[in-house]
Design a protein around this motif. Structure first.
Motif, short mmCIF file in Angstrom:
data_model
loop_
_atom_site.label_atom_id
_atom_site.label_comp_id
_atom_site.label_asym_id
_atom_site.label_seq_id
_atom_site.Cartn_x
_atom_site.Cartn_y
_atom_site.Cartn_z
N PRO A 33 0.82 -1.20 0.00
CA PRO A 33 0.00 0.00 0.00
C PRO A 33 0.86 1.26 0.00
O PRO A 33 2.04 1.21 0.31
CB PRO A 33 -0.80 -0.13 1.29
CG PRO A 33 0.01 -0.98 2.18
CD PRO A 33 0.78 -1.91 1.28
N SER A 34 0.23 2.37 -0.35
CA SER A 34 0.94 3.64 -0.39
C SER A 34 0.32 4.61 0.60
O SER A 34 -0.83 4.48 0.97
CB SER A 34 0.92 4.22 -1.80
OG SER A 34 -0.40 4.47 -2.21
N GLY A 35 1.11 5.59 1.00
CA GLY A 35 0.63 6.59 1.94
C GLY A 35 0.37 7.91 1.25
O GLY A 35 -0.72 8.18 0.80
N VAL A 71 2.19 10.08 -8.65
CA VAL A 71 0.92 10.67 -8.24
C VAL A 71 1.04 11.11 -6.79
O VAL A 71 1.31 10.30 -5.91
CB VAL A 71 -0.24 9.65 -8.39
CG1 VAL A 71 -1.55 10.27 -7.95
CG2 VAL A 71 -0.33 9.16 -9.83
N GLU A 72 0.84 12.40 -6.56
CA GLU A 72 0.87 12.93 -5.20
C GLU A 72 -0.51 12.83 -4.58
O GLU A 72 -1.52 12.84 -5.29
CB GLU A 72 1.35 14.37 -5.22
CG GLU A 72 2.78 14.51 -5.69
CD GLU A 72 3.29 15.93 -5.59
OE1 GLU A 72 2.86 16.66 -4.67
OE2 GLU A 72 4.12 16.29 -6.43
N GLU A 73 -0.56 12.77 -3.27
CA GLU A 73 -1.82 12.63 -2.55
C GLU A 73 -2.83 13.70 -2.94
O GLU A 73 -4.02 13.41 -3.10
CB GLU A 73 -1.55 12.68 -1.05
CG GLU A 73 -2.78 12.46 -0.21
CD GLU A 73 -2.48 12.50 1.27
OE1 GLU A 73 -3.32 12.00 2.03
OE2 GLU A 73 -1.43 13.01 1.68
N ALA A 74 -2.40 14.91 -3.16
CA ALA A 74 -3.31 16.01 -3.51
C ALA A 74 -4.05 15.74 -4.82
O ALA A 74 -5.15 16.24 -5.03
CB ALA A 74 -2.53 17.31 -3.62
N GLU A 75 -3.48 14.92 -5.70
CA GLU A 75 -4.11 14.65 -6.99
C GLU A 75 -5.34 13.76 -6.88
O GLU A 75 -6.13 13.67 -7.81
CB GLU A 75 -3.09 14.01 -7.94
CG GLU A 75 -1.99 14.96 -8.35
CD GLU A 75 -1.08 14.35 -9.37
OE1 GLU A 75 -1.55 14.09 -10.50
OE2 GLU A 75 0.09 14.11 -9.04
N PHE A 76 -5.50 13.05 -5.77
CA PHE A 76 -6.70 12.22 -5.60
C PHE A 76 -7.45 12.62 -4.34
O PHE A 76 -8.12 11.82 -3.71
CB PHE A 76 -6.38 10.72 -5.65
CG PHE A 76 -5.29 10.27 -4.72
CD1 PHE A 76 -5.58 9.84 -3.44
CD2 PHE A 76 -3.98 10.26 -5.15
CE1 PHE A 76 -4.57 9.42 -2.60
CE2 PHE A 76 -2.97 9.83 -4.32
CZ PHE A 76 -3.27 9.42 -3.03
#
Length: 104
Positions: A33-35, A71-76
């Motif tokens: 998983p990713s954070g 993909v940065e967290e802000a993108e999703f």
């Protein structure tokens, strides 16, 4: 048995390492998983990526021109859970992978 699992479950999970997934499927999403962010990589290049939530709603779409996308967290929108990625490579092949996006 992997053959039975693959037959009944066409949406594959990626491993936590990109090397194994790239060798097996030609596409990887890591870490899994990713954070706070993750990388999508394809040996055949990336053309388009769609991110779906578990209900099938499109969360994000990326048009790509290269073999790797970070993909940065802000993108999703900081969403967490299990997502399905529909990846179209430069050859037009569609690969669907499950990926777990967790909190920090």
């Amino acid at each position: 048995n992997d053959e039975i699992w693959n037959y009944f479950n066409p949406v594959q999970c990626t491993s936590n390492t990109n090397e194994n997934a790239l060798l097996e499927k030609g596409v990887a999403i890591f870490p899994n998983p990713s954070g706070s962010g993750f990388t999508i990589e394809s040996v055949d290049g990336l053309k388009k990526i769609r991110m779906y939530d578990i209900s099938g709603k499109i969360i994000q779409t990326w048009n790509c021109d290269g073999d790797k996308l970070y993909v940065e967290e802000a993108e999703f929108s900081g969403k967490t859970g299990i997502f399905i990625f529909e990846i179209v490579n430069q050859k037009g092949k569609i690969i669907r992978l499950r990926h777990i996006v967790g909190g920090k």
